[in-house]
Motif scaffolding. Structure first.
Motif, PDB file in Angstrom:
ATOM      1  N   THR A  49      -6.343 -27.264-118.556  1.00 10.79           N
ATOM      2  CA  THR A  49      -7.491 -27.228-117.842  1.00 10.79           C
ATOM      3  C   THR A  49      -7.609 -28.404-116.712  1.00 10.79           C
ATOM      4  O   THR A  49      -7.991 -28.062-115.689  1.00 10.79           O
ATOM      5  N   ALA A  50      -6.815 -29.482-116.955  1.00  9.98           N
ATOM      6  CA  ALA A  50      -6.671 -30.383-116.194  1.00  9.98           C
ATOM      7  C   ALA A  50      -5.965 -30.083-114.844  1.00  9.98           C
ATOM      8  O   ALA A  50      -5.969 -30.485-113.799  1.00  9.98           O
ATOM      9  N   GLY A  51      -4.836 -29.277-115.324  1.00  4.88           N
ATOM     10  CA  GLY A  51      -3.960 -28.633-114.299  1.00  4.88           C
ATOM     11  C   GLY A  51      -4.697 -27.854-113.446  1.00  4.88           C
ATOM     12  O   GLY A  51      -4.588 -27.621-112.188  1.00  4.88           O
ATOM     13  N   VAL A  52      -5.773 -26.986-114.076  1.00  3.56           N
ATOM     14  CA  VAL A  52      -6.397 -26.032-113.055  1.00  3.56           C
ATOM     15  C   VAL A  52      -7.340 -26.986-111.975  1.00  3.56           C
ATOM     16  O   VAL A  52      -7.429 -26.636-110.993  1.00  3.56           O
ATOM     17  N   LEU A  53      -7.947 -28.072-112.694  1.00  4.91           N
ATOM     18  CA  LEU A  53      -8.869 -28.915-111.939  1.00  4.91           C
ATOM     19  C   LEU A  53      -8.103 -29.549-110.534  1.00  4.91           C
ATOM     20  O   LEU A  53      -8.267 -29.602-109.532  1.00  4.91           O
ATOM     21  N   MET A 340      -1.633 -19.554 -91.070  1.00  2.61           N
ATOM     22  CA  MET A 340      -0.606 -18.818 -92.256  1.00  2.61           C
ATOM     23  C   MET A 340      -0.086 -19.929 -92.842  1.00  2.61           C
ATOM     24  O   MET A 340       0.248 -19.684 -94.221  1.00  2.61           O
ATOM     25  N   ALA A 341       0.484 -21.058 -92.344  1.00  6.33           N
ATOM     26  CA  ALA A 341       1.388 -21.877 -93.080  1.00  6.33           C
ATOM     27  C   ALA A 341       0.526 -22.570 -94.057  1.00  6.33           C
ATOM     28  O   ALA A 341       0.753 -22.743 -95.141  1.00  6.33           O
ATOM     29  N   GLN A 342      -0.737 -22.800 -93.934  1.00  5.26           N
ATOM     30  CA  GLN A 342      -1.443 -23.387 -94.975  1.00  5.26           C
ATOM     31  C   GLN A 342      -1.955 -22.572 -96.043  1.00  5.26           C
ATOM     32  O   GLN A 342      -2.267 -22.896 -97.038  1.00  5.26           O
ATOM     33  N   PHE A 343      -2.235 -21.298 -95.649  1.00  4.65           N
ATOM     34  CA  PHE A 343      -2.518 -20.227 -96.740  1.00  4.65           C
ATOM     35  C   PHE A 343      -1.336 -20.276 -97.536  1.00  4.65           C
ATOM     36  O   PHE A 343      -1.384 -20.389 -98.775  1.00  4.65           O
ATOM     37  N   ILE A 344      -0.046 -20.022 -97.104  1.00  6.59           N
ATOM     38  CA  ILE A 344       1.225 -19.781 -97.794  1.00  6.59           C
ATOM     39  C   ILE A 344       1.524 -21.036 -98.389  1.00  6.59           C
ATOM     40  O   ILE A 344       1.885 -21.420 -99.760  1.00  6.59           O
ATOM     41  N   GLY A 345       1.321 -22.184 -97.693  1.00 15.01           N
ATOM     42  CA  GLY A 345       1.823 -23.635 -98.223  1.00 15.01           C
ATOM     43  C   GLY A 345       0.994 -23.981 -99.390  1.00 15.01           C
ATOM     44  O   GLY A 345       1.432 -24.199-100.363  1.00 15.01           O
ATOM     45  N   TYR A 346      -0.429 -23.818 -99.351  1.00 10.64           N
ATOM     46  CA  TYR A 346      -1.258 -24.259-100.444  1.00 10.64           C
ATOM     47  C   TYR A 346      -1.513 -23.307-101.595  1.00 10.64           C
ATOM     48  O   TYR A 346      -1.412 -23.717-102.707  1.00 10.64           O
ATOM     49  N   ILE A 347      -1.095 -21.979-101.352  1.00 11.30           N
ATOM     50  CA  ILE A 347      -0.772 -21.145-102.462  1.00 11.30           C
ATOM     51  C   ILE A 347       0.390 -21.546-103.377  1.00 11.30           C
ATOM     52  O   ILE A 347       0.365 -21.818-104.524  1.00 11.30           O
ATOM     53  N   GLY A 348       1.505 -21.935-102.587  1.00  4.38           N
ATOM     54  CA  GLY A 348       2.743 -22.550-103.272  1.00  4.38           C
ATOM     55  C   GLY A 348       2.342 -23.859-104.149  1.00  4.38           C
ATOM     56  O   GLY A 348       2.769 -24.223-104.993  1.00  4.38           O
ATOM     57  N   ALA A 349       1.667 -24.767-103.176  1.00  5.61           N
ATOM     58  CA  ALA A 349       1.458 -26.082-103.759  1.00  5.61           C
ATOM     59  C   ALA A 349       0.311 -25.899-104.876  1.00  5.61           C
ATOM     60  O   ALA A 349       0.917 -26.959-105.766  1.00  5.61           O
ATOM     61  N   ALA A 350      -0.448 -25.356-105.059  1.00  4.02           N
ATOM     62  CA  ALA A 350      -1.351 -25.225-106.100  1.00  4.02           C
ATOM     63  C   ALA A 350      -0.676 -24.606-107.487  1.00  4.02           C
ATOM     64  O   ALA A 350      -0.908 -25.168-108.474  1.00  4.02           O
ATOM     65  N   THR A 351       0.469 -24.198-107.556  1.00  5.28           N
ATOM     66  CA  THR A 351       1.350 -23.716-108.462  1.00  5.28           C
ATOM     67  C   THR A 351       1.876 -25.093-109.128  1.00  5.28           C
ATOM     68  O   THR A 351       2.286 -25.123-110.402  1.00  5.28           O
ATOM     69  N   PRO A 353       1.072 -28.514-109.489  1.00  4.37           N
ATOM     70  CA  PRO A 353       0.210 -29.245-110.496  1.00  4.37           C
ATOM     71  C   PRO A 353      -0.025 -28.307-111.823  1.00  4.37           C
ATOM     72  O   PRO A 353       0.046 -28.853-112.887  1.00  4.37           O
ATOM     73  N   LEU A 354      -0.473 -27.103-111.337  1.00  2.00           N
ATOM     74  CA  LEU A 354      -0.814 -26.164-112.572  1.00  2.00           C
ATOM     75  C   LEU A 354       0.479 -25.909-113.671  1.00  2.00           C
ATOM     76  O   LEU A 354       0.172 -26.103-114.657  1.00  2.00           O
ATOM     77  N   LEU A 355       1.534 -25.633-112.796  1.00  3.26           N
ATOM     78  CA  LEU A 355       2.823 -25.468-113.766  1.00  3.26           C
ATOM     79  C   LEU A 355       3.268 -26.692-114.362  1.00  3.26           C
ATOM     80  O   LEU A 355       3.981 -26.745-115.521  1.00  3.26           O
ATOM     81  N   TRP A 366       8.887 -34.070-120.026  1.00  7.80           N
ATOM     82  CA  TRP A 366       8.980 -33.936-118.689  1.00  7.80           C
ATOM     83  C   TRP A 366      10.196 -33.501-118.180  1.00  7.80           C
ATOM     84  O   TRP A 366      10.169 -33.412-116.721  1.00  7.80           O
ATOM     85  N   THR A 367      10.943 -32.965-118.928  1.00  9.97           N
ATOM     86  CA  THR A 367      12.145 -32.610-118.269  1.00  9.97           C
ATOM     87  C   THR A 367      12.084 -31.183-117.337  1.00  9.97           C
ATOM     88  O   THR A 367      12.397 -31.188-116.307  1.00  9.97           O
ATOM     89  N   SER A 368      11.440 -30.315-117.845  1.00  7.58           N
ATOM     90  CA  SER A 368      11.045 -29.092-117.492  1.00  7.58           C
ATOM     91  C   SER A 368      10.375 -29.098-116.192  1.00  7.58           C
ATOM     92  O   SER A 368      10.282 -28.490-114.904  1.00  7.58           O
ATOM     93  N   PRO A 369       9.102 -29.903-116.318  1.00 10.19           N
ATOM     94  CA  PRO A 369       8.330 -30.244-115.241  1.00 10.19           C
ATOM     95  C   PRO A 369       9.062 -30.826-113.721  1.00 10.19           C
ATOM     96  O   PRO A 369       8.858 -30.659-112.843  1.00 10.19           O
ATOM     97  N   LEU A 370       9.766 -31.801-114.131  1.00  6.26           N
ATOM     98  CA  LEU A 370      10.709 -32.578-113.279  1.00  6.26           C
ATOM     99  C   LEU A 370      11.948 -31.798-112.608  1.00  6.26           C
ATOM    100  O   LEU A 370      12.087 -31.515-111.525  1.00  6.26           O
ATOM    101  N   ALA A 371      12.289 -30.816-113.367  1.00  6.83           N
ATOM    102  CA  ALA A 371      13.267 -29.791-113.126  1.00  6.83           C
ATOM    103  C   ALA A 371      12.685 -28.687-111.946  1.00  6.83           C
ATOM    104  O   ALA A 371      13.577 -28.612-110.990  1.00  6.83           O
ATOM    105  N   LEU A 372      11.374 -28.515-112.035  1.00  7.57           N
ATOM    106  CA  LEU A 372      10.832 -27.604-110.943  1.00  7.57           C
ATOM    107  C   LEU A 372      10.617 -28.404-109.650  1.00  7.57           C
ATOM    108  O   LEU A 372      10.834 -27.775-108.771  1.00  7.57           O
ATOM    109  N   LEU A 373      10.392 -29.798-109.669  1.00 10.67           N
ATOM    110  CA  LEU A 373      10.469 -30.608-108.603  1.00 10.67           C
ATOM    111  C   LEU A 373      11.708 -30.692-107.730  1.00 10.67           C
ATOM    112  O   LEU A 373      11.635 -30.567-106.614  1.00 10.67           O
ATOM    113  N   ILE A 374      12.662 -30.671-108.630  1.00  9.43           N
ATOM    114  CA  ILE A 374      14.009 -30.976-107.878  1.00  9.43           C
ATOM    115  C   ILE A 374      14.385 -29.656-107.299  1.00  9.43           C
ATOM    116  O   ILE A 374      14.851 -29.403-106.238  1.00  9.43           O
TER     117      ILE A 374
END
Length: 400
Positions: A49-53, A340-351, A353-355, A366-374
């Motif tokens: 839920t915090a990720g959704v926020l 366009m860039a901010q639509f696609i960009g923030y759709i991607g960015a929103a994933t 914190p949620l993921l 925290w291994t999987s979350p940090l692997a996502l950022l890498i």
């Protein structure tokens, strides 16, 4: 930026207003991360839920970026930007109220205001300062990063003031929005500039949706934004799980932002000096890769890794914003690419914190979350390099 002596008073007020609007575009968001644990405890929010926020503002940024040019066409750039600041002020105050559901409603409202500012501010800069756009974008991006850093660094100290709590931390930034609204008020009385559709302004103009440059810029924006918001929203939780005090984690985030501010100002001059931005794009992706990898492999050096990631974040922000103007012919096309860039960009960015929240809940680490950022940092290297090559979205449909 050139000396202010060459500008008349109305132009100086406009410049100050642009910088102040930029200062409002991240602070209400970055003030949440350092006190997120307090918000979760007080409101009974789980990790998902915090990720959704955390993801809600980014989703709103994405969705409303599509209609921002239409509002600019109907009401004019200055009026829509004024309404954006008003929405940020009301939403910030509402979000901190002790009313059921206020944190969700206020977050949605202030995020709507930020969304319109995100898209239309670069178009305003392109219109009025096309030859100096990179310098002015660097200046307002620096203000954006500086106040984002202050909001993150001061969040915990404000919450620890006797009689205060996390609501004061996230509500204090309504004062910045109110001051900006007062400064911007004269722009509401001037003759308004209305955007028009790209095709209507130039029948030969190519939509960014139909050209590779539009996608390269958008994906560059998406992946660097994913990393930025994931770090801002979740680093404090990551750090406290490693035994770092909440106040120290907030200071580390402040360092991250301070480094980004310094880089914002330096990047603007670099953009003007180089023939293209491909090398700059590669370097910012590399710094993000080093920073995120360091957090995973050597967490004790988190301050160093955040500083390196801050360098990458600062370069990425100014470069991606500058590309809205550098890869287009006029402010109408710049608004279309920005949308366009901010639509696609923030759709991607929103994933991001949620993921991060979902992966942390699922794995307990925290291994999987940090692997996502890498992985996201590797994508920045690819798309920033491609978007940085010289060229513009063409004005002749036959070349698309």
């Amino acid at each position: 930026m050139d000396s202010l002596s060459q500008y008349d008073r109305p132009s100086i007020r406009l410049l100050i207003g642009i910088v102040l609007i930029g200062a409002n575009l991240r602070a209400p968001i970055t003030s949440v991360g350092p006190v997120l644990a307090d918000i979760q405890s007080d409101l009974g929010l789980g990790g998902t839920t915090a990720g959704v926020l955390n993801a809600l503002p980014l989703l709103i940024f994405a969705l409303l970026s599509l209609i921002a040019p239409a509002l600019g066409r109907r009401y004019g750039l200055e009026r829509v930007l004024g309404g954006s600041v008003l929405a940020i002020f009301v939403g910030t105050v509402l979000r901190s109220a002790q009313i059921a559901g206020a944190i969700w409603a206020g977050t949605a409202l202030l995020s709507a205001g930020i969304a319109f500012g995100n898209v239309l501010l670069p178009a305003l800069v392109k219109r009025d300062h096309s030859t100096r756009a990179a310098g002015l974008i660097g200046l307002y991006a620096a203000a954006m990063a500086a106040f984002a850093g202050l909001a993150a660094g001061l969040a915990v100290p404000i919450a620890r003031i006797p009689g205060a709590d996390w609501r004061w931390s996230i509500g204090a930034w309504g004062g910045l929005a109110l001051g900006t609204l007062l400064v911007w008020a004269p722009q509401l009385r001037r003759r308004q500039t209305h955007l028009h559709p790209v095709a209507a302004g130039d029948p030969l103009a190519v939509s960014p949706w139909r050209h590779p440059i539009g996608w390269q810029v958008s994906l560059f924006f998406a992946f660097h934004s994913l990393i930025f918001y994931a770090i801002v929203d979740w680093f404090a939780s990551y750090a406290t799980s490693r035994g770092v005090a909440a106040t120290s984690a907030g200071i580390m985030l402040l360092v991250y932002q301070v480094v980004a501010v310094s880089t914002n100002l330096g990047t603007a001059s670099l953009i003007r000096r180089f023939r293209d931005q491909a090398g700059i794009g590669f370097c910012c992706g590399l710094m993000l890769l080093i920073g995120t990898s360091g957090l995973l492999l050597a967490p004790r050096g988190s301050l160093l890794w955040l500083a390196i990631a801050g360098l990458g974040a600062g370069v990425a922000m100014v470069t991606s914003l500058s590309l809205f103007g550098l890869r287009t012919h006029d402010h109408h096309q710049a608004a279309a690419l920005s949308s366009m860039a901010q639509f696609i960009g923030y759709i991607g960015a929103a994933t991001g914190p949620l993921l991060i929240g979902v992966l942390h809940d699922a794995t307990g680490g925290w291994t999987s979350p940090l692997a996502l950022l890498i992985g996201a940092a590797g994508c920045v290297m690819i798309f920033a390099t491609r978007a940085g090559r010289n060229g513009r979205i063409p004005g002749d449909r036959s070349t698309a």
